[in-house]
Design a protein around this motif. Structure first.
Motif, short mmCIF file in Angstrom:
data_model
loop_
_atom_site.label_atom_id
_atom_site.label_comp_id
_atom_site.label_asym_id
_atom_site.label_seq_id
_atom_site.Cartn_x
_atom_site.Cartn_y
_atom_site.Cartn_z
N SER A 188 13.00 -19.82 3.31
CA SER A 188 12.88 -18.49 3.91
C SER A 188 11.42 -18.10 3.95
CB SER A 188 13.68 -17.44 3.11
OG SER A 188 13.14 -17.30 1.81
N MET A 189 11.08 -17.23 4.89
CA MET A 189 9.72 -16.71 5.04
C MET A 189 9.82 -15.20 5.20
SD MET A 189 6.98 -18.76 5.09
CE MET A 189 5.90 -17.76 6.10
N GLU A 190 8.93 -14.50 4.53
CA GLU A 190 8.89 -13.05 4.69
C GLU A 190 7.46 -12.57 4.53
OE1 GLU A 190 10.07 -11.77 0.11
OE2 GLU A 190 11.54 -11.58 1.73
N LEU A 191 7.15 -11.48 5.20
CA LEU A 191 5.82 -10.90 5.12
C LEU A 191 5.61 -10.21 3.78
CD1 LEU A 191 5.61 -9.36 8.70
CD2 LEU A 191 4.40 -11.40 7.88
N ALA A 192 4.36 -9.93 3.47
CA ALA A 192 4.06 -9.18 2.27
C ALA A 192 4.74 -7.82 2.31
CB ALA A 192 2.55 -9.01 2.13
N ARG A 193 4.96 -7.23 1.14
CA ARG A 193 5.72 -5.99 1.08
C ARG A 193 4.98 -4.81 1.72
NH1 ARG A 193 8.23 -6.00 -5.10
NH2 ARG A 193 9.46 -7.93 -4.89
N THR A 194 3.67 -4.84 1.67
CA THR A 194 2.88 -3.69 2.14
C THR A 194 1.97 -4.11 3.28
OG1 THR A 194 2.88 -2.81 -0.12
CG2 THR A 194 1.31 -1.86 1.45
N ALA A 195 2.00 -3.35 4.34
CA ALA A 195 1.09 -3.60 5.46
C ALA A 195 -0.34 -3.24 5.06
CB ALA A 195 1.51 -2.81 6.68
N GLN A 196 -1.29 -3.90 5.71
CA GLN A 196 -2.69 -3.69 5.39
C GLN A 196 -3.23 -2.46 6.11
OE1 GLN A 196 -4.25 -5.32 3.12
NE2 GLN A 196 -6.28 -4.43 3.39
N HIS A 197 -3.91 -1.62 5.37
CA HIS A 197 -4.52 -0.43 5.97
C HIS A 197 -5.86 -0.79 6.61
CE1 HIS A 197 -1.50 2.08 4.09
NE2 HIS A 197 -1.76 1.52 2.91
N GLY A 198 -6.28 0.03 7.56
CA GLY A 198 -7.58 -0.16 8.19
C GLY A 198 -7.55 -0.95 9.47
N TYR A 199 -6.39 -1.44 9.87
CA TYR A 199 -6.27 -2.19 11.12
C TYR A 199 -5.69 -1.28 12.21
CZ TYR A 199 -7.22 -6.75 9.04
OH TYR A 199 -7.83 -7.83 8.44
N PRO A 200 -6.17 -1.38 13.46
CA PRO A 200 -5.60 -0.58 14.55
C PRO A 200 -4.12 -0.89 14.76
CG PRO A 200 -7.68 -1.59 15.20
CD PRO A 200 -7.29 -2.22 13.91
N ARG A 201 -3.36 0.10 15.13
CA ARG A 201 -1.94 -0.09 15.42
C ARG A 201 -1.71 -0.47 16.87
NH1 ARG A 201 1.49 2.30 11.83
NH2 ARG A 201 3.03 0.97 12.87
N ASP A 202 -2.62 -0.08 17.75
CA ASP A 202 -2.49 -0.41 19.16
C ASP A 202 -2.87 -1.88 19.39
OD1 ASP A 202 -2.30 0.61 22.09
OD2 ASP A 202 -4.23 -0.46 21.99
N ILE A 203 -2.10 -2.56 20.26
CA ILE A 203 -2.31 -4.00 20.45
C ILE A 203 -3.68 -4.30 21.04
CG2 ILE A 203 -1.55 -5.97 21.82
CD1 ILE A 203 1.27 -5.19 21.36
N ALA A 204 -4.09 -3.53 22.05
CA ALA A 204 -5.39 -3.77 22.67
C ALA A 204 -6.54 -3.53 21.69
CB ALA A 204 -5.55 -2.89 23.91
N GLU A 205 -6.43 -2.48 20.90
CA GLU A 205 -7.47 -2.21 19.92
C GLU A 205 -7.48 -3.26 18.82
OE1 GLU A 205 -6.95 1.72 18.48
OE2 GLU A 205 -7.22 2.68 20.45
N LEU A 206 -6.29 -3.70 18.43
CA LEU A 206 -6.21 -4.75 17.40
C LEU A 206 -6.83 -6.05 17.90
CD1 LEU A 206 -5.26 -5.73 14.64
CD2 LEU A 206 -3.02 -6.19 15.66
N ALA A 207 -6.61 -6.37 19.18
CA ALA A 207 -7.19 -7.58 19.75
C ALA A 207 -8.71 -7.53 19.69
CB ALA A 207 -6.72 -7.76 21.19
N ALA A 208 -9.28 -6.36 19.97
CA ALA A 208 -10.74 -6.23 19.89
C ALA A 208 -11.21 -6.30 18.44
CB ALA A 208 -11.17 -4.92 20.54
#
Length: 593
Positions: free
Chosen positions: A368-388
Motif C-alpha cells: 500500500s502507498m499513502e501520502l504523509a498525514r499533513t500537507a506542507q504549508h507554504g505551497y500555492p494551491r492553484d495549479i498554475a502558481e504551483l507550477a511556477a
C-alpha cells in the motif's frame, strides 16, 4: 570443560531419546515419539568440521559427513598431531553429543552466517582480494589512488531507508557485522571499472547466495538457485588464482557454504540465524542496564533494572491475557465500574492459525502507498502558481492529461480540451509511506515493512532529496520487465467530483537493454529526456508506485572528486544500476527465485 558441562546439562534428556512417549500430534492423532536435540549454534572458530574433506582441498567432490563412530576410530589409529593436521580432529575434545543416541553434532551445527559468510568470506576474503589485486597490479601510489576513489564512490551512494551510508568509504579501523552487511550492498558498483569484470562476477553470485539463503521461506526452486549461485561463485573465484592473489582456495569459511542446503533441508530456513543472535543478548542484559546506571557500583543497579524489566514483562503478559491492554486506561476503568471487563479474543473454530502456535495479525494488504498525514504549508494551491513555484511549466498540462485519462479512459477526445478551472486546488506533500509484505526482513508484526519516500526540496535544511521509486506498468509481469524506474519530484493530491486523487509527479527513467548487465547482474537505466532537452515527466496515481528504488551510479573508469557530495549523484550521472541488494525484500521483489 565446555562440552562436559553441556553433556551434564542435557543428561536428563537421554531417556526421551531411548523410550518412546505417546504424544497427541497437531493433526489430532496419537503417536510414539522419540526426541532429539535440535540445531546447535556456535561461532565459527568453535565449530568442528562437518565433513571429512581434506584441509588442502576442502571443496573437492565426494566428501562425506563425519560421524562419532568414525572419529573414535581415527583417534585410536593416529597420534594427536596427525589427527589435527590431516583430519582437523582434536583428540582431547569429546563433543557433548557423543553419548546421545539422537544427536549428531556434525549435522546439528547450524550455519554461522555472520562469522563464516559476512565477516569471513566477504570482508576477510573478497574485499581483501580486491585490495591485494590492486597493490600487485599497480604501483603503490596508483593502487592507493584507486582505493581512495573506491572510498569516494562508496561515499557517493544515494540515501535509502534502512541503508547505512559511509561518508568516509570503507576504510574504517574496526569492522562490525553491520559494517560488512551494509558495505556488501553497495560494493559492486564501487569497484566496477577498477578491477577485471571477472572479479566483479565473483562477488555477484556470492551476494546472490547470501540473499537467497537468508529468505524467510525457501522453495525447491530457491534451493536450486542457491546451488547455481554457489557453482558460479566457485567457478569465478579462480580469477584470484589467475591474477596471482591466491595460490589456492581451500578456506573453511568458504567451504561452509556447501553445507547450507543440507542444513536448510534438515532444519528449515535459517532466516539470518547465526551466533550473533545469542551474542546480541548482552545488549539487553548488559549494555542497556549499564547505561541506566550511575556507573558507580553498577552491578547491583544493573541487576535491579533487569529484575524490574522481567516483572514488567510478566505483568504485561498477564494484562494482555485478560484483555486489559486493549483500548485506553480510561476505557478500561469505565468498563470495570460498569462490570463490563474486556474478555480476551477467542479464536474462531476454523482459524487456520489456531493449531500452529502463530499470533495471526489479521487481514493485511500485501502493499500500500499513502501520502504523509499533513500537507506542507507554504505551497500555492492553484495549479498554475504551483507550477511556477516548483519550476515545472509542464505540470498543469500533465495534471489535465492525468485527470482526463482517469475520467475518459476510452475516449478519443484530446486531453487538452479539459479546462484547467475544472481542476480543484492542490495540496502538496513532502513524503509518502510505502508498506509492503516482506517476511524475509526482520521487521514488524506480520512481516509488514514500512519505508518513507521523500520529495523534499530542502531535506534537513542541507540539500534536496528526491527519491526514486518502482512504478508498476504491467502488473501481470513479474520483476523489472513489468515496472519502470522514476524519480519523485512532487507528491500532491486533489479532489475532483466525488473522487480524491493522491498523485505523484515523476521524472521517468528508461531501461538500457532487455536484460541485466552481465557483470553486475543489475538492470541499467538512464534519465529520459524529450527532444527539446526537457525532462520526460508524468503524473501517476499513488497506488501505481510499488515501493522505493535504490540506484547506484555507473561510475565507469573516471575518478570522483574528493569533495563530491552524494546528493548530486542523480543529477550528474547519466546512467544507473538498479540495486537489488539494499534489502532482502528488494532482492526477492526483483528476481524471485
Amino acid at each position: 570443560m565446555y562440552h562436559a558441562c553441556l553433556a551434564r546439562v542435557f543428561e536428563p534428556l537421554k531417556p526421551g531419546m531411548t523410550v518412546a512417549e505417546i504424544v497427541c500430534c497437531p493433526d489430532g492423532h496419537f503417536r510414539r515419539v522419540i526426541y532429539g536435540l535440535g540445531p546447535y549454534i556456535a561461532n565459527y572458530p568453535e565449530q568442528c568440521p562437518k565433513c571429512d574433506a581434506l584441509p588442502n582441498d576442502l571443496d573437492a567432490p565426494g566428501a562425506r559427513m563425519r560421524s562419532h563412530r568414525k572419529t573414535d576410530f581415527l583417534i585410536t589409529c593416529f597420534d594427536p598431531g596427525t589427527l589435527w593436521d590431516d583430519f582437523g580432529i582434536r583428540s582431547d575434545v569429546v563433543p557433548f553429543t557423543h553419548d546421545f543416541l539422537c544427536a549428531k553434532i556434525y549435522e546439528l551445527l547450524s550455519p554461522d552466517f555472520l562469522h563464516q559468510i559476512i565477516k569471513g568470506t566477504f570482508k576477510d576474503h573478497l574485499v581483501e582480494w580486491v585490495i591485494q589485486y590492486l597493490h600487485e597490479t599497480h604501483s603503490e601510489v596508483r593502487a592507493l589512488e584507486i582505493i581512495a576513489d573506491i572510498d569516494h564512490r562508496i561515499s557517493a551512494v544515494l540515501s535509502f531507508p534502512g541503508l547505512r551510508r559511509f561518508p568516509d568509504g570503507h576504510d574504517f579501523h574496526q569492522w562490525t557485522g553491520d559494517d560488512s552487511k551494509a558495505l556488501m550492498k553497495v560494493y559492486l558498483a564501487a569497484i566496477a571499472g577498477h578491477v577485471p569484470s571477472e572479479m566483479v562476477k565473483t562477488i555477484l553470485p556470492f551476494l546472490d547466495f547470501c540473499y537467497l539463503v537468508r529468505r524467510n521461506a525457501l522453495t525447491t526452486n530457491t534451493l536450486d538457485s542457491v546451488d547455481k549461485a554457489l557453482d558460479r561463485f566457485h567457478h569465478c573465484r579462480d580469477i584470484s588464482i589467475t591474477t596471482g592473489v591466491r595460490v589456492n582456495i581451500s578456506l573453511p569459511r568458504q567451504h561452509s557454504m556447501v553445507h547450507y542446503r543440507p542444513s536448510i533441508i534438515l532444519f528449515g530456513s535459517p532466516n539470518g540465524t547465526c551466533s550473533s543472535i545469542t551474542e546480541s543478548k548482552h545488549i539487553k542484559a548488559v549494555k542497556e542496564p549499564w547505561r541506566r546506571s550511575s556507573r558507580y557500583n553498577a552491578l547491583i543497579q544493573m541487576l535491579r533494572v533487569l529484575t524490574r524489566l522481567d516483572r514488567i514483562a510478566t505483568l504485561r503478559s498477564i494484562f494482555t491475557s485478560q484483555g486489559m491492554m486493549e483500548g485506553s486506561t480510561s476505557l478500561y476503568a469505565a468498563q470495570t465500574m460498569r462490570g463490563e471487563l474486556l474478555q480476551p479474543p477467542q479464536p474462531a473454530e476454523d482459524d487456520e492459525d489456531k493449531d500452529n502456535g502463530c499470533d495471526a495479525p489479521g487481514p493485511k494488504s500485501l502493499a500500500s502507498m499513502e501520502l504523509a498525514r499533513t500537507a506542507q504549508h507554504g505551497y500555492p494551491r492553484d495549479i498554475a502558481e504551483l507550477a511556477a513555484h516548483i519550476q515545472q511549466p509542464q505540470f498543469p498540462e500533465l495534471v489535465r492529461r492525468f485527470l482526463y485519462d482517469q475520467l475518459n479512459p476510452n475516449s478519443d477526445i484530446p486531453s487538452t480540451q479539459i479546462p484547467l478551472d475544472s481542476c480543484p486546488r492542490v495540496s502538496v506533500f513532502l513524503s509518502a509511506v510505502a508498506r509492503v509484505y516482506a517476511p524475509s526482513e526482520l521487521c514488524g508484526a506480520g512481516g509488514m515493512y514500512r519505508e518513507c519516500i521523500r520529495a523534499n526540496p530542502n531535506w534537513r535544511g542541507q540539500y534536496p532529496r528526491y527519491d526514486t521509486v518502482f512504478v508498476v506498468t504491467d502488473a501481470p509481469v513479474a520483476g523489472m520487465p513489468g515496472m519502470a524506474i522514476s524519480r519523485t519530484l512532487l507528491f500532491f493530491s486533489f479532489t475532483h467530483g466525488d473522487f480524491h486523487y493522491p498523485c505523484a509527479l515523476l521524472h521517468w527513467h528508461r531501461r538500457l537493454g532487455h536484460a541485466p548487465n552481465d557483470a553486475m547482474g543489475m538492470w541499467v537505466i538512464a534519465p529520459e529526456f524529450e527532444r527539446s532537452g526537457c525532462r520526460s515527466l508524468g503524473v501517476v496515481q499513488l497506488d501505481t508506485i510499488a515501493r522505493g528504488a535504490h540506484l547506484l551510479p555507473v561510475y565507469g573508469f573516471a575518478f570522483l572528486d574528493e569533495d563530491f557530495h552524494f546528493s548530486y549523484s542523480l543529477d550528474l550521472f547519466r546512467g544507473f544500476f538498479v540495486n537489488h541488494l539494499p534489502d532482502h525484500h528488494t532482492h526477492e521483489f526483483l528476481y524471485g527465485d
